[in-house]
Design a protein around this motif. Structure first.
Motif, PDB file in Angstrom:
ATOM      1  N   GLY A   9       0.819  -1.203   0.000  1.00 55.32           N
ATOM      2  CA  GLY A   9       0.000   0.000   0.000  1.00 55.32           C
ATOM      3  C   GLY A   9       0.850   1.250   0.000  1.00 55.32           C
ATOM      4  N   LYS A  10       0.164   2.379   0.071  1.00 57.32           N
ATOM      5  CA  LYS A  10       0.834   3.681   0.057  1.00 57.32           C
ATOM      6  C   LYS A  10       0.438   4.452   1.301  1.00 57.32           C
ATOM      7  CE  LYS A  10       1.814   7.302  -3.230  1.00 57.32           C
ATOM      8  NZ  LYS A  10       1.494   7.813  -4.562  1.00 57.32           N
ATOM      9  N   VAL A  11       1.431   5.000   1.991  1.00 62.33           N
ATOM     10  CA  VAL A  11       1.181   5.781   3.197  1.00 62.33           C
ATOM     11  C   VAL A  11       0.532   7.099   2.783  1.00 62.33           C
ATOM     12  CG1 VAL A  11       2.225   6.925   5.182  1.00 62.33           C
ATOM     13  CG2 VAL A  11       3.145   4.744   4.387  1.00 62.33           C
ATOM     14  N   ILE A  12      -0.650   7.385   3.354  1.00 65.87           N
ATOM     15  CA  ILE A  12      -1.323   8.634   3.017  1.00 65.87           C
ATOM     16  C   ILE A  12      -1.305   9.634   4.164  1.00 65.87           C
ATOM     17  CG2 ILE A  12      -2.774   7.615   1.237  1.00 65.87           C
ATOM     18  CD1 ILE A  12      -5.068   7.724   3.311  1.00 65.87           C
ATOM     19  N   ALA A  19       0.373   5.183  11.121  1.00 67.16           N
ATOM     20  CA  ALA A  19       0.248   5.614   9.733  1.00 67.16           C
ATOM     21  C   ALA A  19      -1.018   5.024   9.134  1.00 67.16           C
ATOM     22  CB  ALA A  19       1.460   5.175   8.925  1.00 67.16           C
ATOM     23  N   LYS A  20      -1.673   5.793   8.287  1.00 74.98           N
ATOM     24  CA  LYS A  20      -2.810   5.292   7.513  1.00 74.98           C
ATOM     25  C   LYS A  20      -2.268   4.882   6.154  1.00 74.98           C
ATOM     26  CE  LYS A  20      -6.513   7.829   9.674  1.00 74.98           C
ATOM     27  NZ  LYS A  20      -7.270   6.816  10.305  1.00 74.98           N
ATOM     28  N   VAL A  21      -2.572   3.639   5.776  1.00 74.23           N
ATOM     29  CA  VAL A  21      -2.056   3.082   4.533  1.00 74.23           C
ATOM     30  C   VAL A  21      -3.228   2.697   3.638  1.00 74.23           C
ATOM     31  CG1 VAL A  21      -0.676   1.229   3.513  1.00 74.23           C
ATOM     32  CG2 VAL A  21      -0.005   2.204   5.710  1.00 74.23           C
ATOM     33  N   LYS A  22      -3.209   3.208   2.401  1.00 69.90           N
ATOM     34  CA  LYS A  22      -4.205   2.840   1.405  1.00 69.90           C
ATOM     35  C   LYS A  22      -3.682   1.606   0.678  1.00 69.90           C
ATOM     36  CE  LYS A  22      -6.823   4.521  -2.486  1.00 69.90           C
ATOM     37  NZ  LYS A  22      -7.018   5.614  -3.451  1.00 69.90           N
ATOM     38  N   ILE A  23      -4.422   0.513   0.777  1.00 72.57           N
ATOM     39  CA  ILE A  23      -3.994  -0.769   0.217  1.00 72.57           C
ATOM     40  C   ILE A  23      -4.293  -0.807  -1.280  1.00 72.57           C
ATOM     41  CG2 ILE A  23      -4.310  -3.282   0.324  1.00 72.57           C
ATOM     42  CD1 ILE A  23      -2.944  -1.986   2.790  1.00 72.57           C
ATOM     43  N   MET A  34      -8.251   0.558   3.523  1.00 70.36           N
ATOM     44  CA  MET A  34      -7.430   1.441   4.341  1.00 70.36           C
ATOM     45  C   MET A  34      -7.111   0.720   5.648  1.00 70.36           C
ATOM     46  SD  MET A  34      -6.513   4.731   3.929  1.00 70.36           S
ATOM     47  CE  MET A  34      -7.831   5.491   3.035  1.00 70.36           C
ATOM     48  N   LEU A  35      -5.865   0.845   6.103  1.00 68.90           N
ATOM     49  CA  LEU A  35      -5.461   0.238   7.366  1.00 68.90           C
ATOM     50  C   LEU A  35      -4.742   1.272   8.227  1.00 68.90           C
ATOM     51  CD1 LEU A  35      -4.056  -3.205   6.169  1.00 68.90           C
ATOM     52  CD2 LEU A  35      -6.190  -2.803   7.374  1.00 68.90           C
ATOM     53  N   ASP A  36      -5.027   1.238   9.529  1.00 65.13           N
ATOM     54  CA  ASP A  36      -4.296   2.044  10.497  1.00 65.13           C
ATOM     55  C   ASP A  36      -3.202   1.137  11.045  1.00 65.13           C
ATOM     56  OD1 ASP A  36      -3.629   4.145  12.267  1.00 65.13           O
ATOM     57  OD2 ASP A  36      -4.799   3.194  13.849  1.00 65.13           O
ATOM     58  N   CYS A  37      -1.943   1.514  10.828  1.00 64.07           N
ATOM     59  CA  CYS A  37      -0.812   0.633  11.136  1.00 64.07           C
ATOM     60  C   CYS A  37       0.164   1.283  12.093  1.00 64.07           C
ATOM     61  CB  CYS A  37      -0.034   0.302   9.861  1.00 64.07           C
ATOM     62  SG  CYS A  37      -1.018  -0.377   8.542  1.00 64.07           S
ATOM     63  N   TRP A  38       0.882   0.436  12.819  1.00 63.36           N
ATOM     64  CA  TRP A  38       2.039   0.884  13.585  1.00 63.36           C
ATOM     65  C   TRP A  38       3.144   1.116  12.569  1.00 63.36           C
ATOM     66  CZ3 TRP A  38       6.008  -2.703  16.155  1.00 63.36           C
ATOM     67  CH2 TRP A  38       6.984  -1.942  16.813  1.00 63.36           C
ATOM     68  N   ASN A  39       3.749   2.277  12.594  1.00 61.66           N
ATOM     69  CA  ASN A  39       4.755   2.672  11.615  1.00 61.66           C
ATOM     70  C   ASN A  39       6.149   2.302  12.121  1.00 61.66           C
ATOM     71  OD1 ASN A  39       6.075   3.835   9.489  1.00 61.66           O
ATOM     72  ND2 ASN A  39       5.317   5.890   9.828  1.00 61.66           N
ATOM     73  N   ALA A  40       6.442   1.006  12.132  1.00 63.36           N
ATOM     74  CA  ALA A  40       7.708   0.509  12.668  1.00 63.36           C
ATOM     75  C   ALA A  40       8.910   0.952  11.836  1.00 63.36           C
ATOM     76  CB  ALA A  40       7.675  -1.016  12.757  1.00 63.36           C
ATOM     77  N   CYS A  41       8.715   1.209  10.556  1.00 64.55           N
ATOM     78  CA  CYS A  41       9.812   1.592   9.665  1.00 64.55           C
ATOM     79  C   CYS A  41       9.938   3.105   9.503  1.00 64.55           C
ATOM     80  CB  CYS A  41       9.608   0.971   8.287  1.00 64.55           C
ATOM     81  SG  CYS A  41       9.677  -0.817   8.297  1.00 64.55           S
ATOM     82  N   GLY A  46       3.437   9.086   1.243  1.00 58.95           N
ATOM     83  CA  GLY A  46       3.703   8.859  -0.168  1.00 58.95           C
ATOM     84  C   GLY A  46       4.564   7.644  -0.457  1.00 58.95           C
ATOM     85  N   THR A  47       5.077   6.971   0.560  1.00 59.23           N
ATOM     86  CA  THR A  47       5.960   5.815   0.378  1.00 59.23           C
ATOM     87  C   THR A  47       5.143   4.551   0.172  1.00 59.23           C
ATOM     88  OG1 THR A  47       7.527   6.861   1.884  1.00 59.23           O
ATOM     89  CG2 THR A  47       7.867   4.545   1.410  1.00 59.23           C
ATOM     90  N   ARG A  48       5.557   3.707  -0.776  1.00 64.18           N
ATOM     91  CA  ARG A  48       4.933   2.392  -0.953  1.00 64.18           C
ATOM     92  C   ARG A  48       5.542   1.450   0.069  1.00 64.18           C
ATOM     93  NH1 ARG A  48       5.006   0.098  -6.720  1.00 64.18           N
ATOM     94  NH2 ARG A  48       3.377  -1.233  -5.920  1.00 64.18           N
ATOM     95  N   VAL A  49       4.687   0.771   0.817  1.00 70.02           N
ATOM     96  CA  VAL A  49       5.151  -0.051   1.929  1.00 70.02           C
ATOM     97  C   VAL A  49       4.509  -1.433   1.902  1.00 70.02           C
ATOM     98  CG1 VAL A  49       5.625   1.901   3.451  1.00 70.02           C
ATOM     99  CG2 VAL A  49       3.350   0.889   3.438  1.00 70.02           C
ATOM    100  N   ILE A  50       5.094  -2.322   2.680  1.00 72.38           N
ATOM    101  CA  ILE A  50       4.551  -3.660   2.908  1.00 72.38           C
ATOM    102  C   ILE A  50       3.902  -3.651   4.281  1.00 72.38           C
ATOM    103  CG2 ILE A  50       5.086  -6.111   3.099  1.00 72.38           C
ATOM    104  CD1 ILE A  50       7.700  -5.406   1.510  1.00 72.38           C
TER     105      ILE A  50
END
Length: 145
Positions: A9-12, A19-23, A34-41, A46-50
């Motif tokens: 997904g992409k961090v929005i 962080a809110k990530v659009k899958i 959309m997922l609310d995630c712990w931003n461990a990284c 705007g970053t594409r993440v796993i």
């Protein structure tokens, strides 16, 4: 066959350690939008993440929560000692001031960490950055998304 617990997904939006990530959606697949995630990284907007589910052991979480202030006090002592010779006043005042400032930063960070991380429960976590090449997990096993 894709792994249902790993998404790209992409961090929005980023708020402290969350962080809110659009899958990214594929036609015909049911995925969360959309997922609310712990931003461990510490991914930026705007970053594409796993994104995957992870559980943090309660013992490790307590070590981190109590270890952060202890390490910041040690950093404050080292910093205070390094800059004390630049001041004409007593070096113990500079050391004490440095320790207090660094301890305040450590307590603030530990408090945010404690709020953001849930123990004993699987939570959505940004586990890494996405590249268009092959992705491998921490054990070296190929991950399909």
């Amino acid at each position: 066959m894709s792994n249902n617990s790993v998404y790209v997904g992409k961090v929005i939006a980023v708020n402290k350690q969350r962080a809110k990530v659009k899958i990214e959606q594929r036609p015909g697949e049911q995925r969360p939008k959309m997922l609310d995630c712990w931003n461990a990284c510490e991914a930026k907007r705007g970053t594409r993440v796993i994104v995957g589910k992870q559980t943090l052991d309660e013992k490790k979480a307590k070590m981190i929560i109590y270890g952060i202030p202890v390490l910041t006090v040690l950093a404050g002592l080292a910093f205070g000692k390094a800059i004390a010779h630049f001041f004409a006043s007593d070096s113990s005042i500079v050391l004490l001031s440095s320790v207090i400032v660094w301890l305040a930063l450590g307590l603030y960070y530990a408090r945010n960490f404690k709020k953001s991380v849930k123990t004993k429960v699987e939570q959505w976590t940004i586990t890494g950055y996405f590249s268009d090449g092959e992705i491998y997990d921490a054990k070296g096993k190929k991950v399909e998304v």
